[in-house]
Design an enzyme around this catalytic site. Structure first.
Site, PDB file in Angstrom:
ATOM      1  N   HIS A  37      59.730  29.007  37.021  1.00 23.30           N
ATOM      2  CA  HIS A  37      60.773  29.994  36.714  1.00 23.30           C
ATOM      3  C   HIS A  37      62.100  29.285  36.433  1.00 23.30           C
ATOM      4  CE1 HIS A  37      58.079  32.670  39.229  1.00 23.30           C
ATOM      5  NE2 HIS A  37      58.265  33.421  38.168  1.00 23.30           N
TER       6      HIS A  37
ATOM      7  N   ALA B 199      59.141  35.429  43.958  1.00 22.92           N
ATOM      8  CA  ALA B 199      58.397  34.268  44.470  1.00 22.92           C
ATOM      9  C   ALA B 199      58.637  33.092  43.513  1.00 22.92           C
ATOM     10  CB  ALA B 199      56.905  34.582  44.628  1.00 22.92           C
TER      11      ALA B 199
ATOM     12  N   SER C 291      53.218  31.787  41.028  1.00 25.51           N
ATOM     13  CA  SER C 291      53.578  32.350  42.337  1.00 25.51           C
ATOM     14  C   SER C 291      52.340  32.516  43.210  1.00 25.51           C
ATOM     15  CB  SER C 291      54.251  33.710  42.154  1.00 25.51           C
ATOM     16  OG  SER C 291      55.378  33.560  41.329  1.00 25.51           O
TER      17      SER C 291
END
Ligand code: PAF
Length: 280
Positions: free
Chosen positions: A31, A26, A186
């Protein structure tokens, strides 16, 4: 980019000695920032690997595991676009060939003593240590990148690596925030609109703490802000940044918050120092 599902595919893809970013997928801009940091650490000729595995053993609520977003195809496209060399997306049987039972200890003190995430999510850090040990054993990275967003997890992983001599350098990536200050996560996509509006009080509470030079007043300022926004408070504290125990009087520490809106927990943290108030 190679997508590996087994240890032999990881070996063939050259994951050994890479800079690993462990994730549960996700993927979002937070990230992406960790992948860029991994690339800086790997250098132009080194390899960056990303693991994507929703680890069942670190969820202490089955419903939380079930609703955790799973977006593997989109995640792989993001990794490809960002120049990741290897994506490791193992089936549960590769991660846990002997079943998902979590070993009982040994865990570092920071995983059991602070009374924060360790108390609110019993078994969570045991599951995190289990999966990180296993990822390191399979991928054999030189370094691994973890986000400061999960500050307590970062301290637990650092302490585990030190204690067990795992020989993996742990690199910390700064938290990436939305325009209104909410830390990217997420789980944010699970927030209903009313809650998305309310949780902006979490980074604001961290800002309010920064304006106070005394621990008790800083904690009170955080709690007040979260209560006014109608969030369910789990904790809002100033602690020692490494041990997560009480901060020494007059010393810098870390402000840590966990709060709930609907079914979603939001955690966040920021550096805190008694001098912060004076310095604005
Ligand atoms: O931070 C996460 O996404 C997870 O806790 C981690 C480190 C990938 C372990 O499953």
């Amino acid at each position: 980019m190679v997508i590996a599902r087994t240890r032999s595919e990881l070996d063939a893809a050259g994951a050994m000695g890479s800079v690993l970013v462990p994730t549960m997928g996700a993927l979002h801009e937070g990230h992406a920032a960790l992948f860029r940091l991994a690339r800086e650490h790997a250098g132009p000729t080194g390899r960056v690997s990303v693991s994507i595995f929703v680890n069942p053993t670190q969820f202490n609520e089955a419903a939380d595991f079930d609703r955790y977003p799973r977006t593997l195809d989109a995640d792989c496209e993001i990794c490809e676009r960002l120049g990741v060399d290897v994506v490791f997306s193992p089936p549960p049987g590769v991660m846990y060939p002997e079943g998902e039972e979590v070993p009982v200890g040994p865990l570092p003190a920071v995983a059991t003593e602070p009374g924060l995430e360790d108390a609110r999510r019993p078994g969570h850090f045991a599951g995190v240590c289990q999966v990180v040990r296993r990822l390191f054993a399979l991928a054999r990275p030189r370094a691994a990148v973890f986000g400061e967003k999960d500050w307590q997890q970062l301290q637990v992983v650092r302490a585990m690596v030190r204690r067990e001599g795992l020989g993996v350098e742990i690199v910390a990536g700064p938290t990436v925030r939305e325009a209104d200050g909410l830390a990217m996560s997420s789980r944010n996509r699970l927030l209903e609109p009313r809650c998305r509006a309310a949780v902006v009080s979490v980074p604001r509470a961290l800002d309010a703490a920064r304006g106070e030079s005394d621990v008790a007043r800083a904690e009170e300022a955080m709690r007040r802000g979260l209560a006014e926004a109608g969030l369910g408070l789990e904790y809002a504290v100033i602690r020692d940044a490494e041990t997560l125990l009480g901060a020494a009087p007059g010393r810098a520490g870390r402000a840590l918050i966990a709060a709930r809106c609907g079914a979603v927990r939001v955690i966040d943290n920021a550096p805190w120092s008694p001098a912060g108030a004076a310095n604005g």
